[in-house]
Scaffold this motif. Structure first.
Motif, PDB file in Angstrom:
ATOM      1  N   VAL A  51       0.865  -1.178   0.000  1.00 15.72           N
ATOM      2  CA  VAL A  51       0.000   0.000   0.000  1.00 15.72           C
ATOM      3  C   VAL A  51       0.903   1.231   0.000  1.00 15.72           C
ATOM      4  O   VAL A  51       1.813   1.345   0.819  1.00 15.72           O
ATOM      5  CB  VAL A  51      -0.936   0.027   1.232  1.00 15.72           C
ATOM      6  CG1 VAL A  51      -1.759   1.309   1.248  1.00 15.72           C
ATOM      7  CG2 VAL A  51      -1.835  -1.196   1.258  1.00 15.72           C
ATOM      8  N   ILE A  52       0.645   2.134  -0.931  1.00 16.19           N
ATOM      9  CA  ILE A  52       1.422   3.366  -1.053  1.00 16.19           C
ATOM     10  C   ILE A  52       0.627   4.493  -0.399  1.00 16.19           C
ATOM     11  O   ILE A  52      -0.511   4.751  -0.778  1.00 16.19           O
ATOM     12  CB  ILE A  52       1.703   3.710  -2.526  1.00 16.19           C
ATOM     13  CG1 ILE A  52       2.445   2.566  -3.217  1.00 16.19           C
ATOM     14  CG2 ILE A  52       2.482   5.020  -2.629  1.00 16.19           C
ATOM     15  CD1 ILE A  52       2.558   2.731  -4.717  1.00 16.19           C
ATOM     16  N   ASP A  53       1.236   5.142   0.575  1.00 18.73           N
ATOM     17  CA  ASP A  53       0.626   6.287   1.243  1.00 18.73           C
ATOM     18  C   ASP A  53       1.331   7.537   0.739  1.00 18.73           C
ATOM     19  O   ASP A  53       2.513   7.735   1.002  1.00 18.73           O
ATOM     20  CB  ASP A  53       0.767   6.149   2.759  1.00 18.73           C
ATOM     21  CG  ASP A  53       0.242   7.358   3.520  1.00 18.73           C
ATOM     22  OD1 ASP A  53      -0.526   8.150   2.947  1.00 18.73           O
ATOM     23  OD2 ASP A  53       0.622   7.519   4.693  1.00 18.73           O
ATOM     24  N   ALA A  54       0.593   8.360  -0.024  1.00 23.61           N
ATOM     25  CA  ALA A  54       1.188   9.570  -0.598  1.00 23.61           C
ATOM     26  C   ALA A  54       0.222  10.736  -0.444  1.00 23.61           C
ATOM     27  O   ALA A  54      -0.983  10.546  -0.299  1.00 23.61           O
ATOM     28  CB  ALA A  54       1.516   9.345  -2.067  1.00 23.61           C
ATOM     29  N   ALA A  62       1.848   3.297  -8.914  1.00 24.33           N
ATOM     30  CA  ALA A  62       2.389   2.178  -9.698  1.00 24.33           C
ATOM     31  C   ALA A  62       3.473   1.478  -8.880  1.00 24.33           C
ATOM     32  O   ALA A  62       4.028   2.043  -7.943  1.00 24.33           O
ATOM     33  CB  ALA A  62       2.967   2.673 -11.019  1.00 24.33           C
ATOM     34  N   ILE A  63       3.751   0.237  -9.267  1.00 25.98           N
ATOM     35  CA  ILE A  63       4.783  -0.574  -8.615  1.00 25.98           C
ATOM     36  C   ILE A  63       5.621  -1.262  -9.679  1.00 25.98           C
ATOM     37  O   ILE A  63       5.097  -1.762 -10.667  1.00 25.98           O
ATOM     38  CB  ILE A  63       4.141  -1.679  -7.731  1.00 25.98           C
ATOM     39  CG1 ILE A  63       3.349  -1.091  -6.574  1.00 25.98           C
ATOM     40  CG2 ILE A  63       5.177  -2.677  -7.242  1.00 25.98           C
ATOM     41  CD1 ILE A  63       4.166  -0.663  -5.393  1.00 25.98           C
ATOM     42  N   ASP A  64       6.938  -1.288  -9.462  1.00 21.66           N
ATOM     43  CA  ASP A  64       7.836  -2.173 -10.195  1.00 21.66           C
ATOM     44  C   ASP A  64       8.328  -3.200  -9.179  1.00 21.66           C
ATOM     45  O   ASP A  64       8.811  -2.825  -8.103  1.00 21.66           O
ATOM     46  CB  ASP A  64       9.053  -1.432 -10.757  1.00 21.66           C
ATOM     47  CG  ASP A  64       8.694  -0.483 -11.891  1.00 21.66           C
ATOM     48  OD1 ASP A  64       7.555  -0.535 -12.391  1.00 21.66           O
ATOM     49  OD2 ASP A  64       9.562   0.321 -12.267  1.00 21.66           O
ATOM     50  N   LEU A  65       8.168  -4.467  -9.492  1.00 16.88           N
ATOM     51  CA  LEU A  65       8.600  -5.549  -8.609  1.00 16.88           C
ATOM     52  C   LEU A  65       9.683  -6.333  -9.337  1.00 16.88           C
ATOM     53  O   LEU A  65       9.439  -6.891 -10.406  1.00 16.88           O
ATOM     54  CB  LEU A  65       7.413  -6.449  -8.256  1.00 16.88           C
ATOM     55  CG  LEU A  65       7.694  -7.599  -7.301  1.00 16.88           C
ATOM     56  CD1 LEU A  65       8.012  -7.076  -5.909  1.00 16.88           C
ATOM     57  CD2 LEU A  65       6.495  -8.532  -7.241  1.00 16.88           C
ATOM     58  N   ILE A  66      10.879  -6.350  -8.775  1.00 14.94           N
ATOM     59  CA  ILE A  66      12.027  -6.998  -9.416  1.00 14.94           C
ATOM     60  C   ILE A  66      12.507  -8.131  -8.528  1.00 14.94           C
ATOM     61  O   ILE A  66      12.802  -7.937  -7.345  1.00 14.94           O
ATOM     62  CB  ILE A  66      13.168  -5.981  -9.647  1.00 14.94           C
ATOM     63  CG1 ILE A  66      12.665  -4.839 -10.524  1.00 14.94           C
ATOM     64  CG2 ILE A  66      14.387  -6.664 -10.254  1.00 14.94           C
ATOM     65  CD1 ILE A  66      13.587  -3.644 -10.558  1.00 14.94           C
ATOM     66  N   ASP A  67      12.588  -9.326  -9.108  1.00 12.84           N
ATOM     67  CA  ASP A  67      13.108 -10.497  -8.404  1.00 12.84           C
ATOM     68  C   ASP A  67      14.626 -10.388  -8.377  1.00 12.84           C
ATOM     69  O   ASP A  67      15.280 -10.370  -9.416  1.00 12.84           O
ATOM     70  CB  ASP A  67      12.668 -11.771  -9.135  1.00 12.84           C
ATOM     71  CG  ASP A  67      13.140 -13.043  -8.463  1.00 12.84           C
ATOM     72  OD1 ASP A  67      13.893 -12.976  -7.477  1.00 12.84           O
ATOM     73  OD2 ASP A  67      12.753 -14.123  -8.930  1.00 12.84           O
ATOM     74  N   GLN A  80      -2.346   3.409 -11.709  1.00 11.14           N
ATOM     75  CA  GLN A  80      -3.759   3.167 -11.430  1.00 11.14           C
ATOM     76  C   GLN A  80      -4.201   4.108 -10.315  1.00 11.14           C
ATOM     77  O   GLN A  80      -3.380   4.681  -9.618  1.00 11.14           O
ATOM     78  CB  GLN A  80      -3.987   1.713 -11.013  1.00 11.14           C
ATOM     79  CG  GLN A  80      -3.291   1.337  -9.703  1.00 11.14           C
ATOM     80  CD  GLN A  80      -3.451  -0.122  -9.335  1.00 11.14           C
ATOM     81  OE1 GLN A  80      -3.454  -0.986 -10.206  1.00 11.14           O
ATOM     82  NE2 GLN A  80      -3.604  -0.387  -8.049  1.00 11.14           N
ATOM     83  N   LYS A  81      -5.513   4.247 -10.166  1.00 11.06           N
ATOM     84  CA  LYS A  81      -6.040   5.148  -9.126  1.00 11.06           C
ATOM     85  C   LYS A  81      -5.971   4.531  -7.735  1.00 11.06           C
ATOM     86  O   LYS A  81      -5.813   5.237  -6.753  1.00 11.06           O
ATOM     87  CB  LYS A  81      -7.470   5.536  -9.460  1.00 11.06           C
ATOM     88  CG  LYS A  81      -7.567   6.283 -10.790  1.00 11.06           C
ATOM     89  CD  LYS A  81      -8.446   7.472 -10.699  1.00 11.06           C
ATOM     90  CE  LYS A  81      -8.557   8.183 -12.015  1.00 11.06           C
ATOM     91  NZ  LYS A  81      -7.478   9.044 -12.327  1.00 11.06           N
ATOM     92  N   ALA A  82      -6.065   3.203  -7.639  1.00 11.03           N
ATOM     93  CA  ALA A  82      -5.988   2.515  -6.337  1.00 11.03           C
ATOM     94  C   ALA A  82      -4.540   2.487  -5.853  1.00 11.03           C
ATOM     95  O   ALA A  82      -3.617   2.293  -6.640  1.00 11.03           O
ATOM     96  CB  ALA A  82      -6.521   1.095  -6.459  1.00 11.03           C
ATOM     97  N   ASN A  83      -4.356   2.645  -4.537  1.00 10.49           N
ATOM     98  CA  ASN A  83      -3.003   2.685  -3.979  1.00 10.49           C
ATOM     99  C   ASN A  83      -2.581   1.347  -3.368  1.00 10.49           C
ATOM    100  O   ASN A  83      -1.522   1.264  -2.751  1.00 10.49           O
ATOM    101  CB  ASN A  83      -2.894   3.789  -2.935  1.00 10.49           C
ATOM    102  CG  ASN A  83      -3.708   3.501  -1.690  1.00 10.49           C
ATOM    103  OD1 ASN A  83      -4.696   2.781  -1.744  1.00 10.49           O
ATOM    104  ND2 ASN A  83      -3.303   4.073  -0.575  1.00 10.49           N
ATOM    105  N   ALA A  84      -3.381   0.297  -3.551  1.00 15.37           N
ATOM    106  CA  ALA A  84      -3.069  -1.021  -2.989  1.00 15.37           C
ATOM    107  C   ALA A  84      -2.779  -2.015  -4.112  1.00 15.37           C
ATOM    108  O   ALA A  84      -3.458  -2.023  -5.142  1.00 15.37           O
ATOM    109  CB  ALA A  84      -4.234  -1.510  -2.135  1.00 15.37           C
TER     110      ALA A  84
END
Length: 123
Positions: A51-54, A62-67, A80-84
């Motif tokens: 969850v992004i709190d801004a 947005a999220i970038d997830l890197i393994d 996206q509009k949702a922060n989760a």
């Protein structure tokens, strides 16, 4: 040099101070909040939940997830509009880059990069 009438100057200021205070109040109360990334909250259960709190005006996230071990492809969510966000991924070590931006402004973006070890809970 002319003498200053301090009494008149004080009364003129007194007559204008209320209007100045009202105008200042309107400016402060109607101002858009400054774009800021307050926190990135991570919950690790059977999924990796972020969850992004801004703070800002008309936000998108947005999220970038890197393994970090290279087992899965990089996941880029797009804005996206949702922060989760919720990711059903294998256990491992990941780097999360969380982004927040104001959707009406092209070049206003903040981000934070976090490394996380993810282990699925067995229930």
């Amino acid at each position: 040099m002319a003498e200053v009438n301090w009494k008149k100057a004080y009364h003129d200021l007194e007559n204008h101070i209320e209007a100045i205070m009202r105008e200042t109040s309107e400016l402060v109360n109607n101002a858009s909040p400054k774009l800021r990334l307050n926190d990135v909250l991570i919950e690790k259960t059977n999924t990796l939940d972020v969850v992004i709190d801004a703070t800002g005006d008309t936000m998108e996230y947005a999220i970038d997830l890197i393994d970090r071990k290279g087992k899965i492809e990089t996941i880029k969510t797009g804005y996206q509009k949702a922060n989760a966000f919720s990711f059903d991924i294998p256990a491992g070590r990941y780097t999360i880059t969380a982004y927040a931006k104001e959707s009406l402004k092209d070049n206003s973006r903040v981000f934070e990069k976090i490394q996380v070890n993810f282990k699925k809970d067995v229930k």
